[in-house]
Scaffold this motif. Structure first.
Motif, PDB file in Angstrom:
ATOM      1  N   ASP A 204      46.596  50.824  68.964  1.00  0.00           N
ATOM      2  CA  ASP A 204      46.965  49.673  68.142  1.00  0.00           C
ATOM      3  C   ASP A 204      46.356  49.890  66.757  1.00  0.00           C
ATOM      4  OD1 ASP A 204      44.393  49.004  69.596  1.00  0.00           O
ATOM      5  OD2 ASP A 204      44.387  47.479  68.041  1.00  0.00           O
ATOM      6  N   ILE A 205      47.070  49.479  65.740  1.00  0.00           N
ATOM      7  CA  ILE A 205      46.606  49.667  64.358  1.00  0.00           C
ATOM      8  C   ILE A 205      46.747  48.342  63.629  1.00  0.00           C
ATOM      9  CG2 ILE A 205      46.907  50.957  62.199  1.00  0.00           C
ATOM     10  CD1 ILE A 205      48.200  53.205  63.858  1.00  0.00           C
ATOM     11  N   ASP A 206      45.611  47.701  63.398  1.00  0.00           N
ATOM     12  CA  ASP A 206      45.625  46.353  62.817  1.00  0.00           C
ATOM     13  C   ASP A 206      46.353  46.307  61.479  1.00  0.00           C
ATOM     14  OD1 ASP A 206      44.239  45.394  64.960  1.00  0.00           O
ATOM     15  OD2 ASP A 206      42.277  45.409  63.971  1.00  0.00           O
ATOM     16  N   GLU A 207      46.065  47.301  60.607  1.00  0.00           N
ATOM     17  CA  GLU A 207      46.647  47.257  59.258  1.00  0.00           C
ATOM     18  C   GLU A 207      48.176  47.263  59.276  1.00  0.00           C
ATOM     19  OE1 GLU A 207      43.844  50.432  58.772  1.00  0.00           O
ATOM     20  OE2 GLU A 207      43.919  50.104  56.602  1.00  0.00           O
ATOM     21  N   LEU A 208      48.732  47.775  60.368  1.00  0.00           N
ATOM     22  CA  LEU A 208      50.187  47.852  60.470  1.00  0.00           C
ATOM     23  C   LEU A 208      50.744  46.809  61.432  1.00  0.00           C
ATOM     24  CD1 LEU A 208      50.386  51.741  60.730  1.00  0.00           C
ATOM     25  CD2 LEU A 208      51.215  50.376  58.799  1.00  0.00           C
ATOM     26  N   SER A 209      49.844  45.956  61.964  1.00  0.00           N
ATOM     27  CA  SER A 209      50.236  45.013  63.020  1.00  0.00           C
ATOM     28  C   SER A 209      50.975  45.747  64.131  1.00  0.00           C
ATOM     29  CB  SER A 209      51.114  43.892  62.448  1.00  0.00           C
ATOM     30  OG  SER A 209      50.411  43.180  61.474  1.00  0.00           O
ATOM     31  N   LYS A 210      50.480  46.958  64.385  1.00  0.00           N
ATOM     32  CA  LYS A 210      51.145  47.781  65.398  1.00  0.00           C
ATOM     33  C   LYS A 210      50.433  47.626  66.745  1.00  0.00           C
ATOM     34  CE  LYS A 210      50.911  52.405  66.739  1.00  0.00           C
ATOM     35  NZ  LYS A 210      51.059  51.983  68.112  1.00  0.00           N
ATOM     36  N   PRO A 211      51.162  47.192  67.768  1.00  0.00           N
ATOM     37  CA  PRO A 211      50.530  47.102  69.083  1.00  0.00           C
ATOM     38  C   PRO A 211      50.354  48.484  69.707  1.00  0.00           C
ATOM     39  CG  PRO A 211      52.841  46.483  69.238  1.00  0.00           C
ATOM     40  CD  PRO A 211      52.563  46.762  67.780  1.00  0.00           C
ATOM     41  N   ALA A 212      49.511  48.559  70.730  1.00  0.00           N
ATOM     42  CA  ALA A 212      49.340  49.825  71.453  1.00  0.00           C
ATOM     43  C   ALA A 212      50.645  50.209  72.145  1.00  0.00           C
ATOM     44  CB  ALA A 212      48.229  49.672  72.485  1.00  0.00           C
ATOM     45  N   ASN A 213      50.840  51.505  72.277  1.00  0.00           N
ATOM     46  CA  ASN A 213      51.974  52.056  73.037  1.00  0.00           C
ATOM     47  C   ASN A 213      53.340  51.642  72.490  1.00  0.00           C
ATOM     48  OD1 ASN A 213      50.243  53.367  74.996  1.00  0.00           O
ATOM     49  ND2 ASN A 213      49.772  51.299  75.705  1.00  0.00           N
ATOM     50  N   ALA A 214      53.394  51.481  71.200  1.00  0.00           N
ATOM     51  CA  ALA A 214      54.675  51.223  70.532  1.00  0.00           C
ATOM     52  C   ALA A 214      54.727  52.137  69.312  1.00  0.00           C
ATOM     53  CB  ALA A 214      54.773  49.768  70.102  1.00  0.00           C
ATOM     54  N   TRP A 215      55.882  52.668  69.033  1.00  0.00           N
ATOM     55  CA  TRP A 215      55.999  53.523  67.856  1.00  0.00           C
ATOM     56  C   TRP A 215      55.684  52.747  66.589  1.00  0.00           C
ATOM     57  CZ3 TRP A 215      56.087  58.531  67.882  1.00  0.00           C
ATOM     58  CH2 TRP A 215      56.644  59.222  68.960  1.00  0.00           C
ATOM     59  N   CYS A 216      54.938  53.372  65.710  1.00  0.00           N
ATOM     60  CA  CYS A 216      54.824  52.815  64.367  1.00  0.00           C
ATOM     61  C   CYS A 216      56.218  52.830  63.746  1.00  0.00           C
ATOM     62  CB  CYS A 216      53.866  53.680  63.531  1.00  0.00           C
ATOM     63  SG  CYS A 216      53.842  53.205  61.793  1.00  0.00           S
ATOM     64  N   THR A 217      56.559  51.770  63.075  1.00  0.00           N
ATOM     65  CA  THR A 217      57.910  51.681  62.515  1.00  0.00           C
ATOM     66  C   THR A 217      58.129  52.711  61.405  1.00  0.00           C
ATOM     67  OG1 THR A 217      57.143  49.949  61.023  1.00  0.00           O
ATOM     68  CG2 THR A 217      58.202  49.241  63.070  1.00  0.00           C
ATOM     69  N   HIS A 218      57.035  53.306  60.914  1.00  0.00           N
ATOM     70  CA  HIS A 218      57.164  54.294  59.834  1.00  0.00           C
ATOM     71  C   HIS A 218      57.267  55.719  60.349  1.00  0.00           C
ATOM     72  CE1 HIS A 218      56.352  51.052  57.112  1.00  0.00           C
ATOM     73  NE2 HIS A 218      55.203  50.799  57.719  1.00  0.00           N
ATOM     74  N   CYS A 219      57.197  55.892  61.665  1.00  0.00           N
ATOM     75  CA  CYS A 219      57.240  57.239  62.243  1.00  0.00           C
ATOM     76  C   CYS A 219      58.670  57.559  62.655  1.00  0.00           C
ATOM     77  CB  CYS A 219      56.325  57.323  63.459  1.00  0.00           C
ATOM     78  SG  CYS A 219      56.223  58.976  64.158  1.00  0.00           S
ATOM     79  N   VAL A 220      59.192  58.636  62.112  1.00  0.00           N
ATOM     80  CA  VAL A 220      60.537  59.069  62.474  1.00  0.00           C
ATOM     81  C   VAL A 220      60.423  60.308  63.349  1.00  0.00           C
ATOM     82  CG1 VAL A 220      62.745  59.957  61.629  1.00  0.00           C
ATOM     83  CG2 VAL A 220      61.585  58.079  60.427  1.00  0.00           C
ATOM     84  N   ASP A 221      61.001  60.232  64.528  1.00  0.00           N
ATOM     85  CA  ASP A 221      60.893  61.305  65.506  1.00  0.00           C
ATOM     86  C   ASP A 221      61.321  62.640  64.883  1.00  0.00           C
ATOM     87  OD1 ASP A 221      60.394  62.440  67.932  1.00  0.00           O
ATOM     88  OD2 ASP A 221      62.352  61.972  68.777  1.00  0.00           O
ATOM     89  N   GLY A 222      60.466  63.618  65.027  1.00  0.00           N
ATOM     90  CA  GLY A 222      60.768  64.950  64.509  1.00  0.00           C
ATOM     91  C   GLY A 222      60.491  65.112  63.035  1.00  0.00           C
TER      92      GLY A 222
END
Ligand code: SF4
Ligand code: SF4
Length: 135
Positions: free
Chosen positions: A25-43
């Motif tokens: 989980d990454i607080d600064e991104l409001s990213k929960p654990a075990n979910a892709w960061c919305t800024h990460c593009v596969d590959g």
């Protein structure tokens, strides 16, 4: 957290691994654990690399910084990422491979690390999805 571009002081590189853009989980991104960061593009990795948060800038997993971790601990192979916070060692396991940490050579290594950590007043903790285990 900088898949594809970060390198450590040794010869290791993140390569195609993106585990730290998904498992923690990454607080600064409001990213929960075990979910892709919305800024990460596969590959392709991080799409806001120049403007990524400080947490991402500061982070390298232990495999990247500690050459004593063998190749088997490469996160993309192990389906786990390891990092330390003071005396605590944290292992985040890819929920798609929930039993990895119980298999060898990982299980023996985790128990050895737990013994070492105990001597420093710390412990090894394993997160697998919503489950948490103290080794
Ligand atoms: S988990 Fe480690 S190897 Fe994988 S992208 Fe993050 S820092 Fe790089
Ligand atoms: S901002 Fe970039 S480096 Fe940070 S978790 Fe998201 S994709 Fe990864």
């Amino acid at each position: 957290m900088t898949a594809h571009s970060q390198s450590s002081s040794n010869t290791r590189t993140c390569g195609t691994c993106t585990l730290c853009c998904r498992l923690p989980d990454i607080d600064e991104l409001s990213k929960p654990a075990n979910a892709w960061c919305t800024h990460c593009v596969d590959g392709m990795g991080c799409q806001i690399y120049q403007n990524r948060p400080q947490t991402c800038r500061d982070f390298l997993c232990l495999w990247m910084t500690d050459a004593t971790l063998g190749d088997e601990w490469e996160p993309a192979k192990a389906h786990m990422m390891v990092y330390t916070q003071g005396p605590q060692m944290t292992v985040l396991v890819d929920p798609a491979y929930p039993a990895m940490w119980k298999l060898e050579p990982y299980s023996t290594q985790l128990h050895d690390w737990a013994k070492e950590a105990e001597g420093r007043g710390g412990y090894v903790i394993v997160f697998v999805g919503d489950d948490v285990f103290k080794v």
